[in-house]
Design a protein around this motif. Sequence first.
Motif, PDB file in Angstrom:
ATOM      1  N   VAL A  95      -3.183  33.116  11.959  1.00 53.78           N
ATOM      2  CA  VAL A  95      -2.081  32.807  11.046  1.00 53.78           C
ATOM      3  C   VAL A  95      -2.273  33.631   9.783  1.00 53.78           C
ATOM      4  N   SER A  96      -1.188  34.064   9.181  1.00 53.34           N
ATOM      5  CA  SER A  96      -1.273  34.862   7.955  1.00 53.34           C
ATOM      6  C   SER A  96      -1.490  33.980   6.735  1.00 53.34           C
ATOM      7  N   ASN A  97      -2.013  34.589   5.667  1.00 49.10           N
ATOM      8  CA  ASN A  97      -2.207  33.868   4.404  1.00 49.10           C
ATOM      9  C   ASN A  97      -0.887  33.354   3.852  1.00 49.10           C
ATOM     10  N   THR A  98       0.148  34.173   3.968  1.00 53.02           N
ATOM     11  CA  THR A  98       1.457  33.787   3.432  1.00 53.02           C
ATOM     12  C   THR A  98       1.993  32.547   4.136  1.00 53.02           C
ATOM     13  N   MET A  99       1.788  32.452   5.437  1.00 49.14           N
ATOM     14  CA  MET A  99       2.255  31.286   6.176  1.00 49.14           C
ATOM     15  C   MET A  99       1.530  30.021   5.727  1.00 49.14           C
ATOM     16  N   ILE A 100       0.236  30.120   5.415  1.00 45.24           N
ATOM     17  CA  ILE A 100      -0.513  28.962   4.911  1.00 45.24           C
ATOM     18  C   ILE A 100       0.101  28.457   3.611  1.00 45.24           C
ATOM     19  N   VAL A 101       0.481  29.387   2.737  1.00 43.89           N
ATOM     20  CA  VAL A 101       1.096  29.001   1.459  1.00 43.89           C
ATOM     21  C   VAL A 101       2.447  28.341   1.700  1.00 43.89           C
ATOM     22  N   VAL A 102       3.246  28.913   2.594  1.00 49.19           N
ATOM     23  CA  VAL A 102       4.584  28.379   2.877  1.00 49.19           C
ATOM     24  C   VAL A 102       4.490  26.970   3.455  1.00 49.19           C
ATOM     25  N   VAL A 103       3.609  26.767   4.424  1.00 55.28           N
ATOM     26  CA  VAL A 103       3.487  25.456   5.060  1.00 55.28           C
ATOM     27  C   VAL A 103       2.946  24.427   4.067  1.00 55.28           C
ATOM     28  N   SER A 104       2.027  24.848   3.203  1.00 54.96           N
ATOM     29  CA  SER A 104       1.481  23.924   2.203  1.00 54.96           C
ATOM     30  C   SER A 104       2.557  23.460   1.231  1.00 54.96           C
ATOM     31  N   LEU A 105       3.364  24.394   0.749  1.00 53.63           N
ATOM     32  CA  LEU A 105       4.454  24.021  -0.162  1.00 53.63           C
ATOM     33  C   LEU A 105       5.471  23.124   0.533  1.00 53.63           C
ATOM     34  N   THR A 106       5.744  23.414   1.801  1.00 52.52           N
ATOM     35  CA  THR A 106       6.687  22.581   2.561  1.00 52.52           C
ATOM     36  C   THR A 106       6.162  21.165   2.714  1.00 52.52           C
ATOM     37  N   ALA A 107       4.873  21.026   3.002  1.00 53.36           N
ATOM     38  CA  ALA A 107       4.277  19.694   3.159  1.00 53.36           C
ATOM     39  C   ALA A 107       4.322  18.919   1.854  1.00 53.36           C
ATOM     40  N   ILE A 108       3.972  19.577   0.762  1.00 54.23           N
ATOM     41  CA  ILE A 108       4.000  18.903  -0.542  1.00 54.23           C
ATOM     42  C   ILE A 108       5.416  18.450  -0.887  1.00 54.23           C
ATOM     43  N   ALA A 109       6.403  19.319  -0.625  1.00 59.09           N
ATOM     44  CA  ALA A 109       7.798  18.983  -0.937  1.00 59.09           C
ATOM     45  C   ALA A 109       8.292  17.813  -0.098  1.00 59.09           C
ATOM     46  N   SER A 110       7.850  17.728   1.159  1.00 60.66           N
ATOM     47  CA  SER A 110       8.321  16.635   2.024  1.00 60.66           C
ATOM     48  C   SER A 110       7.717  15.300   1.637  1.00 60.66           C
ATOM     49  N   PHE A 111       6.587  15.299   0.931  1.00 59.38           N
ATOM     50  CA  PHE A 111       5.951  14.047   0.526  1.00 59.38           C
ATOM     51  C   PHE A 111       6.378  13.589  -0.862  1.00 59.38           C
ATOM     52  N   VAL A 112       7.212  14.374  -1.538  1.00 64.10           N
ATOM     53  CA  VAL A 112       7.660  14.002  -2.890  1.00 64.10           C
ATOM     54  C   VAL A 112       8.661  12.860  -2.842  1.00 64.10           C
TER      55      VAL A 112
END
Length: 498
Positions: free
Chosen positions: A381-398
């Motif tokens: 997996v690319s570094n950029t994808m890790i950042v994207v998925v992390s931001l998506t997870a944080i946003a879904s838990f807000v």
Amino acid sequence: MRSSKHDHKSKKTNIQISNHLNSNIENIKKYLSNTSDLSTRNLSFHNKEIVVVYLSTVVNREILEKQVIQQLINHPKETILNTVAIQEVKVSNSFDECLLSIVKGNTVIFIEDEKAVFILDTTSFQNRAIKEPNNEQNLRGPHDGFVESLQTNINQVRRRISNPNFVIKKLSVGSESDTSLAVLYIDTIANENLIKEVLRRLSYINADYIYSPGNLEEFIEDNPYSPFPQMLTTERSDRVAGNLMEGKVAILTDGSPTALIMPITFFSFYQSPDDYNSRWMVGSFARLIRLVSFLIAISLPAMYIALVSFHFEIIPIDLVFTVKGSLQNVPYPPLVEALAMQTTLELLRESAIRLSSPIAQTLGVVGGLVIGTAVVQANLVSNTMIVVVSLTAIASFVVPDSEIGTSVRLLGFPLMFLASLIGLIGIVFGLSIILIHLCKLESFGTPYFAPFAPFRSSDLKDTIFRAPAWKMKKRPFAPLPKKFKRENNSRGWENDEN
């Protein structure tokens, strides 16, 4: 309107109460399948034989012994009604009612040569202490939440609404479980048609067992195939009270700490009690952040897939080489990357929920750091994808409501597929379908995407932003309340010359 309690044929035994005690006891044992916790006590009352029948596992032994048995033996008065020291005593001539009362933890007294039966409230169900719900915590305001006792939950709401027009209607659903539930509303505020519609839908429930509000929700929601929940679930009594004062209806179920609130709009899921316990600017900022998180959670992975697959020219030139460098050693297309990481995130989330708190925290660290670092170093997996998925997870838990958060994560998957097929055009197409569905959806006759569809400017004061409390002089129009205007929402002291 049909009565849901009396339409279930499996509850009818067609047996009449007999003058003979033995016959009544034999019938009780027969229809309770000779359960081992069924207990009987033979006593004498005014030269008549009586039998006290109860289930030892659900009855309060202390109350039964001191306030019933000892009173009947040592202090007999004219009637049993005047003898027992029980607050709630009911006289019945129905064998079905006696049978149901015993199962619910009450005590039944049969009298020789009489068909009248006394039902005594001696129920003893263990309840946990009242505390703040773990998934709806507040920084300011009350910190108590619902428990599994229906009476305790009603007590919490009544403590917040001291209004003689606060109505509670108790019903029973489930032909085998006979689950008790309560419908709550303010009679002078809630719309009559809304109340009738809620009761009508409840009356048509025909199921063996209703075990939770989530199960009940499936029977009465408008569109069962929509990914969006059409009723608000909450464990907070202050949230229920606030919605009742807006003209909405709430349903409490015995055995569950969760309440259902209807009708509801999309923006209600992004409102938190903290918005009203804080000053209006702080509450408005927090609400705006939550709504932005909805857009991030639903579209960020799809945007990433569209940009790196079809629209590299949109990425700033300074980032192009960074993104290209992270992707060149990954053997899979961006869609496979996104699906793998989103699935891994869901696995971590589900496992963290099922485990105890200390282990769940350890699992989060292991999943977030060790697995994330390992898959990047292995060029999976690319570094950029890790950042994207992390931001998506944080946003879904807000989001304050977990159910709408799950819906948002589910909708992200079809958008990712559309983005991998036709890029940004696919994302626009998918978001358009979602928007059309939101505009078309209803909750108990109320437009789901109000106040934007249909547009009503007066309700915008409590949607994306929260206006000051003294500015909100009208209730939301969506539930069609009887009293549209609030009373005494003003800063009258400013005009007081004294």
